[in-house]
Design a protein around this motif. Structure first.
Motif, PDB file in Angstrom:
ATOM      1  N   ASP A 133       1.003  -1.369   0.371  1.00  0.00           N
ATOM      2  CA  ASP A 133       0.429  -0.668  -0.030  1.00  0.00           C
ATOM      3  C   ASP A 133       0.673   1.047  -0.019  1.00  0.00           C
ATOM      4  N   GLU A 134       0.167   2.141   0.304  1.00  0.00           N
ATOM      5  CA  GLU A 134       0.977   3.724  -0.341  1.00  0.00           C
ATOM      6  C   GLU A 134       2.083   4.294   1.003  1.00  0.00           C
ATOM      7  N   ASP A 135       1.637   3.010   2.294  1.00  0.00           N
ATOM      8  CA  ASP A 135       2.264   3.714   3.287  1.00  0.00           C
ATOM      9  C   ASP A 135       3.342   3.237   3.373  1.00  0.00           C
ATOM     10  N   SER A 136       3.694   1.389   2.851  1.00  0.00           N
ATOM     11  CA  SER A 136       4.592   0.440   2.816  1.00  0.00           C
ATOM     12  C   SER A 136       5.669   0.388   1.628  1.00  0.00           C
ATOM     13  N   ALA A 137       4.965   1.276   0.368  1.00  0.00           N
ATOM     14  CA  ALA A 137       5.685   1.628  -0.626  1.00  0.00           C
ATOM     15  C   ALA A 137       6.603   1.984  -0.550  1.00  0.00           C
ATOM     16  N   PRO A 138       7.274   3.004   0.399  1.00  0.00           N
ATOM     17  CA  PRO A 138       8.492   3.492   0.061  1.00  0.00           C
ATOM     18  C   PRO A 138       9.849   2.778   0.108  1.00  0.00           C
ATOM     19  N   GLU A 139       9.317   1.791   1.788  1.00  0.00           N
ATOM     20  CA  GLU A 139       9.849   1.109   2.147  1.00  0.00           C
ATOM     21  C   GLU A 139      10.402  -0.115   1.379  1.00  0.00           C
ATOM     22  N   GLU A 140       9.399  -1.028   0.568  1.00  0.00           N
ATOM     23  CA  GLU A 140       9.749  -1.963   0.176  1.00  0.00           C
ATOM     24  C   GLU A 140      10.468  -1.740  -1.266  1.00  0.00           C
ATOM     25  N   LEU A 141       9.955  -0.673  -1.538  1.00  0.00           N
ATOM     26  CA  LEU A 141      10.911   0.217  -3.218  1.00  0.00           C
ATOM     27  C   LEU A 141      12.291   0.514  -2.585  1.00  0.00           C
ATOM     28  N   ALA A 142      12.776   0.665  -0.950  1.00  0.00           N
ATOM     29  CA  ALA A 142      14.099   0.803  -0.903  1.00  0.00           C
ATOM     30  C   ALA A 142      14.482  -0.439  -0.905  1.00  0.00           C
ATOM     31  N   ASP A 143      13.956  -1.427  -0.990  1.00  0.00           N
ATOM     32  CA  ASP A 143      14.213  -2.999  -0.500  1.00  0.00           C
ATOM     33  C   ASP A 143      14.706  -3.442  -1.798  1.00  0.00           C
ATOM     34  N   VAL A 144      14.254  -2.747  -2.846  1.00  0.00           N
ATOM     35  CA  VAL A 144      14.451  -3.224  -4.316  1.00  0.00           C
ATOM     36  C   VAL A 144      15.600  -2.569  -4.979  1.00  0.00           C
ATOM     37  N   LEU A 145      16.252  -0.949  -4.326  1.00  0.00           N
ATOM     38  CA  LEU A 145      17.282   0.234  -4.485  1.00  0.00           C
ATOM     39  C   LEU A 145      18.639  -1.509  -4.175  1.00  0.00           C
ATOM     40  N   GLU A 146      18.007  -1.443  -2.904  1.00  0.00           N
ATOM     41  CA  GLU A 146      19.247  -2.424  -2.526  1.00  0.00           C
ATOM     42  C   GLU A 146      19.765  -3.261  -2.916  1.00  0.00           C
ATOM     43  N   VAL A 147      18.495  -4.089  -3.681  1.00  0.00           N
ATOM     44  CA  VAL A 147      18.694  -5.476  -4.528  1.00  0.00           C
ATOM     45  C   VAL A 147      19.611  -5.275  -5.584  1.00  0.00           C
ATOM     46  N   VAL A 148      19.242  -3.753  -6.439  1.00  0.00           N
ATOM     47  CA  VAL A 148      19.238  -3.681  -7.565  1.00  0.00           C
ATOM     48  C   VAL A 148      21.235  -3.001  -7.637  1.00  0.00           C
ATOM     49  N   ARG A 149      21.032  -2.685  -6.439  1.00  0.00           N
ATOM     50  CA  ARG A 149      22.465  -1.924  -6.309  1.00  0.00           C
ATOM     51  C   ARG A 149      23.840  -3.541  -5.585  1.00  0.00           C
ATOM     52  N   ALA A 150      22.960  -4.338  -4.958  1.00  0.00           N
ATOM     53  CA  ALA A 150      24.278  -5.499  -4.841  1.00  0.00           C
ATOM     54  C   ALA A 150      24.286  -6.833  -5.997  1.00  0.00           C
ATOM     55  N   LEU A 151      22.999  -6.311  -7.294  1.00  0.00           N
ATOM     56  CA  LEU A 151      23.189  -6.850  -8.131  1.00  0.00           C
ATOM     57  C   LEU A 151      24.138  -6.600  -9.221  1.00  0.00           C
ATOM     58  N   ALA A 152      24.153  -4.970  -9.021  1.00  0.00           N
ATOM     59  CA  ALA A 152      25.571  -3.867  -9.841  1.00  0.00           C
ATOM     60  C   ALA A 152      26.484  -4.370  -9.376  1.00  0.00           C
ATOM     61  N   ALA A 153      26.883  -4.322  -8.339  1.00  0.00           N
ATOM     62  CA  ALA A 153      27.981  -4.798  -7.327  1.00  0.00           C
ATOM     63  C   ALA A 153      28.920  -6.644  -8.117  1.00  0.00           C
ATOM     64  N   ASP A 154      27.329  -6.510  -7.778  1.00  0.00           N
ATOM     65  CA  ASP A 154      28.479  -8.281  -7.980  1.00  0.00           C
ATOM     66  C   ASP A 154      28.473  -8.099  -9.465  1.00  0.00           C
ATOM     67  N   LEU A 155      28.795  -7.084 -10.830  1.00  0.00           N
ATOM     68  CA  LEU A 155      29.002  -7.134 -11.950  1.00  0.00           C
ATOM     69  C   LEU A 155      29.861  -5.853 -11.951  1.00  0.00           C
ATOM     70  N   GLY A 156      30.302  -5.486 -10.987  1.00  0.00           N
ATOM     71  CA  GLY A 156      31.305  -4.901 -10.811  1.00  0.00           C
ATOM     72  C   GLY A 156      31.236  -3.213 -10.862  1.00  0.00           C
ATOM     73  N   VAL A 157      29.899  -2.765 -11.003  1.00  0.00           N
ATOM     74  CA  VAL A 157      29.871  -1.485 -10.975  1.00  0.00           C
ATOM     75  C   VAL A 157      29.159  -0.724  -9.705  1.00  0.00           C
ATOM     76  N   ASP A 158      29.699   0.204  -8.863  1.00  0.00           N
ATOM     77  CA  ASP A 158      29.306   0.861  -7.831  1.00  0.00           C
ATOM     78  C   ASP A 158      28.376   2.138  -8.313  1.00  0.00           C
ATOM     79  N   ALA A 159      27.385   2.200  -7.676  1.00  0.00           N
ATOM     80  CA  ALA A 159      26.206   2.964  -6.849  1.00  0.00           C
ATOM     81  C   ALA A 159      26.332   4.246  -8.839  1.00  0.00           C
TER      82      ALA A 159
END
Length: 69
Positions: free
Chosen positions: A16-42
């Protein structure tokens, strides 16, 4: 990590709109981890995003092209 990304995106889509920002932050964290696995920093990832947005446009206006029909 790709499975984790799917999981986090699904949680964001169901949030819902209240919890969406926290969930989106989790998505961003995973995206950053995937990028790091590829040798790409933020910073590098952001530069790539900016370059693509400059070439193809971004989503600031919420317009998504779905192809010719």
């Amino acid at each position: 990590m790709r499975d984790k990304l799917r999981e986090e995106v699904a949680e964001f889509l169901e949030a819902d709109e209240d919890s969406a920002p926290e969930e989106l932050a989790d998505v961003l964290e995973v995206v950053r981890a995937l990028a790091a696995d590829l040798g790409v920093d933020a910073d590098q990832l952001e530069k790539i995003r900016e370059a693509k947005a400059g070439e193809r446009g971004g989503f600031a206006e919420r317009i998504v092209w779905t192809g010719n029909r």
